[in-house]
Design a protein around this motif. Structure first.
Motif, PDB file in Angstrom:
ATOM      1  N   LEU A   1       0.838  -1.202   0.000  1.00 20.74           N
ATOM      2  CA  LEU A   1       0.000   0.000   0.000  1.00 20.74           C
ATOM      3  C   LEU A   1       0.869   1.247   0.000  1.00 20.74           C
ATOM      4  O   LEU A   1       0.631   2.187  -0.769  1.00 20.74           O
ATOM      5  N   ALA A   2       1.888   1.272   0.857  1.00 24.22           N
ATOM      6  CA  ALA A   2       2.789   2.432   0.918  1.00 24.22           C
ATOM      7  C   ALA A   2       3.497   2.643  -0.424  1.00 24.22           C
ATOM      8  O   ALA A   2       3.632   3.782  -0.885  1.00 24.22           O
TER       9      ALA A   2
ATOM     10  N   LEU B   1      -0.002  12.513   0.051  1.00 26.64           N
ATOM     11  CA  LEU B   1       0.119  11.083  -0.237  1.00 26.64           C
ATOM     12  C   LEU B   1       1.413  10.508   0.338  1.00 26.64           C
ATOM     13  O   LEU B   1       1.417   9.388   0.866  1.00 26.64           O
ATOM     14  N   TYR B   2       2.504  11.259   0.242  1.00 23.22           N
ATOM     15  CA  TYR B   2       3.755  10.794   0.869  1.00 23.22           C
ATOM     16  C   TYR B   2       3.556  10.645   2.379  1.00 23.22           C
ATOM     17  O   TYR B   2       4.027   9.679   2.984  1.00 23.22           O
TER      18      TYR B   2
ATOM     19  N   GLU C   1       1.584   6.947  -6.694  1.00 15.62           N
ATOM     20  CA  GLU C   1       0.549   7.957  -6.918  1.00 15.62           C
ATOM     21  C   GLU C   1       1.074   9.353  -6.582  1.00 15.62           C
ATOM     22  O   GLU C   1       0.830  10.318  -7.315  1.00 15.62           O
ATOM     23  N   ALA C   2       1.794   9.469  -5.475  1.00 13.96           N
ATOM     24  CA  ALA C   2       2.365  10.760  -5.076  1.00 13.96           C
ATOM     25  C   ALA C   2       3.374  11.253  -6.108  1.00 13.96           C
ATOM     26  O   ALA C   2       3.406  12.443  -6.432  1.00 13.96           O
TER      27      ALA C   2
ATOM     28  N   LYS D   1       0.773   9.961   3.982  1.00 19.18           N
ATOM     29  CA  LYS D   1      -0.035   8.761   4.243  1.00 19.18           C
ATOM     30  C   LYS D   1       0.831   7.506   4.148  1.00 19.18           C
ATOM     31  O   LYS D   1       0.711   6.601   4.978  1.00 19.18           O
ATOM     32  N   ALA D   2       1.689   7.450   3.137  1.00 13.52           N
ATOM     33  CA  ALA D   2       2.558   6.282   2.964  1.00 13.52           C
ATOM     34  C   ALA D   2       3.508   6.139   4.149  1.00 13.52           C
ATOM     35  O   ALA D   2       3.740   5.025   4.649  1.00 13.52           O
TER      36      ALA D   2
ATOM     37  N   SER E   1       2.371   1.791  -3.365  1.00 16.55           N
ATOM     38  CA  SER E   1       1.413   2.297  -4.343  1.00 16.55           C
ATOM     39  C   SER E   1       1.070   3.768  -4.078  1.00 16.55           C
ATOM     40  O   SER E   1       0.893   4.549  -5.013  1.00 16.55           O
ATOM     41  N   LEU E   2       1.020   4.159  -2.804  1.00 17.88           N
ATOM     42  CA  LEU E   2       0.817   5.578  -2.476  1.00 17.88           C
ATOM     43  C   LEU E   2       1.991   6.413  -2.978  1.00 17.88           C
ATOM     44  O   LEU E   2       1.803   7.532  -3.466  1.00 17.88           O
ATOM     45  N   LYS E   3       3.197   5.865  -2.887  1.00 16.47           N
ATOM     46  CA  LYS E   3       4.391   6.563  -3.380  1.00 16.47           C
ATOM     47  C   LYS E   3       4.301   6.793  -4.889  1.00 16.47           C
ATOM     48  O   LYS E   3       4.568   7.891  -5.372  1.00 16.47           O
TER      49      LYS E   3
END
Length: 163
Positions: free
Chosen positions: A57-58, A80-81, A64-65, A83-84, A60-62
């Motif tokens: 998840l982290a 987003l960073y 996206e960020a 959140k990751a 994938s957030l990276k």
């Protein structure tokens, strides 16, 4: 390999006056009733699966960020960073996490630079440098220097370069 643990069960009796008494199992449990618990390792498997899912998840957030950063949506990228980073905090003991955290903090520092949040940028850079999560991440040093220059602290910028 399943292991089982045998735990002696204490029994309850009544003495001659009708008062409840507890008898504890003898050291030898050959004739004592027992309860057996199986250890299937299910908790550790579930924890490992959760950890892998959170790391994925982290990551994938990276990604996206990074896309938000490339399209100059720096506030969204920074969020987003963040959140990751939050997702990964409980898993610092995993060998793959410190390098990923270093990248996330470094990238968030880049977003802070673009947002002109120089103190926040410097805080993220210092954390990565002090924790030694990824000594090969030279971008974090460049970003720390840029933040110091923007804050007017040339001596600090020079000290970052000497690390």
């Amino acid at each position: 390999a399943h292991s089982s643990t045998t735990i002696p069960v204490a029994s309850t009796a009544r003495d001659t006056a009708g008062t409840r008494t507890h008898t504890h199992p003898p050291l030898s449990t050959a004739t004592t009733p027992t309860t057996t618990y199986q250890d299937h390792g299910e908790c550790s498997d579930a924890n490992e699966t959760t950890k892998r899912q959170q790391i994925a998840l982290a990551s994938s957030l990276k990604v996206e960020a990074n896309g938000k950063f490339e399209s100059k949506h720096y506030k969204e990228a920074q969020s987003l960073y963040s959140k990751a980073i939050q997702v990964l905090q409980p898993y610092l003991s995993d060998p793959s996490v410190p390098t990923l955290l270093a990248t996330l903090y470094s990238n968030r520092a880049a977003a802070f630079l673009q947002l002109q949040s120089f103190t926040s940028c410097l805080d993220d850079c210092r954390l990565v440098i002090q924790q030694e999560w990824d000594p090969s991440n030279l971008k974090v040093y460049v970003r720390a220097c840029r933040a110091c220059v923007q804050l007017g602290d040339l001596i600090q910028a020079q000290q970052v370069l000497q690390l």
